[in-house]
Enzyme design. Structure first.
Site, PDB file in Angstrom:
ATOM      1  CG  LEU A   1      -1.957  -1.141   1.247  1.00  0.00           C
ATOM      2  CD1 LEU A   1      -2.760  -1.090   2.538  1.00  0.00           C
ATOM      3  CD2 LEU A   1      -2.885  -1.082   0.038  1.00  0.00           C
ATOM      4  CB  SER A   2       0.240   4.814  -0.776  1.00  0.00           C
ATOM      5  OG  SER A   2      -0.798   5.069   0.153  1.00  0.00           O
ATOM      6  CD  GLU A   3       3.144   6.692   3.457  1.00  0.00           C
ATOM      7  OE1 GLU A   3       3.886   6.068   4.262  1.00  0.00           O
ATOM      8  OE2 GLU A   3       3.531   7.628   2.751  1.00  0.00           O
ATOM      9  CB  THR A   4       2.904  -0.098   6.056  1.00  0.00           C
ATOM     10  OG1 THR A   4       2.407  -0.732   4.878  1.00  0.00           O
ATOM     11  CG2 THR A   4       2.674  -1.022   7.241  1.00  0.00           C
TER      12      THR A   4
END
Length: 254
Positions: A42-45
């Site tokens: 995902l774009s951020e974790t």
């Protein structure tokens, strides 16, 4: 350890910006967290240990992330792990988060200074449109276009954007049904286009507030998924508010 997927800046499933939230049980090396973020994709974790919060894209660690902070707070509030004000310790300082009576989550973030700049060579060609105004906001370029429709239909050359001397490119315009709109491209960070970018509004708020003669604004990010952010400028801080919804929850077996 527990891991969740949360759609942030939306109250409708499969819209907004999905973030993963990992609740660490003990400290972990940065290389391991980076590997997990790359695996999840995902774009951020977000990784939370006690009050310490860190964020990783699939490629790099970042110093500030709005939607993954919102997702983390949503997990804590929705599971009963927290009920009052949260204070996350981050690379951008202490970030305070509250839940409002209407179910939104409000985050107190630092505002970014926005400075007019000369458009870098190749920017207009990479975007496929001539900007109205170009500014810098720390390591990012902030580009104003003529209309919401230009922002919505923009189809930039992502490879060309990655060659610009900027961490990311924020494209924005006055809104039709909201105060302003935006899109966010960060190919250098492993995110060609981010669905909804809370941290970008730390620059968009001080940019639009004097132009609209108001400090409380509603913003839409016009990615394919789309999202809505409520913004209040309290210079040198910005309040970002939105909804979130849990999509998956499970365990990380490593």
């Amino acid at each position: 350890m527990r891991v969740y997927t949360v759609d942030a800046f939306t109250d409708v499933a499969f819209r907004g910006n999905p973030a993963a939230v990992c609740l660490l049980e003990s400290s972990a090396p940065a290389a391991w967290m980076q590997a997990v973020a790359a695996e999840i994709g995902l774009s951020e974790t977000a990784f939370l240990l006690d009050n310490s919060l860190r964020w990783f894209t699939p490629a790099v660690e970042v110093s500030l992330c709005g939607h993954a902070t919102l997702a983390t707070a949503h997990v804590l509030f929705s599971t009963g792990a927290a009920s009052g004000q949260l204070k996350f310790e981050t690379a951008s300082g202490i970030l305070s988060v509250n839940r409002t009576t209407d179910g939104m989550i409000t985050m107190d973030f630092p505002a970014k200074e926005v400075t007019p700049a000369t458009p870098p060579d190749g920017l207009a060609k990479a975007l496929g449109v001539v900007p109205v105004q170009v500014s810098t906001a720390k390591d990012d370029l902030l580009v104003e276009l003529e209309s919401e429709e230009q922002v919505r239909t923009l189809s930039p050359d992502i490879t060309a954007l990655s060659h610009l001397a900027a961490r990311a490119v924020i494209v924005t315009a006055r809104g039709v049904s909201t105060d302003f709109v935006s899109r966010f491209f960060a190919p250098k960070g492993g995110v060609p286009e981010d669905p909804v970018t809370g941290s970008a509004h730390c620059a968009l708020a001080p940019y639009w507030a004097p132009r609209l003669s108001r400090t409380t604004m509603t913003a839409a990010q016009l990615s394919q998924r789309g999202g809505l952010i409520h913004v209040t400028l309290r210079s040198p801080r910005v309040d970002l508010a939105g909804h979130a919804i849990t999509i998956t929850s499970g365990h990380l077996h490593v």
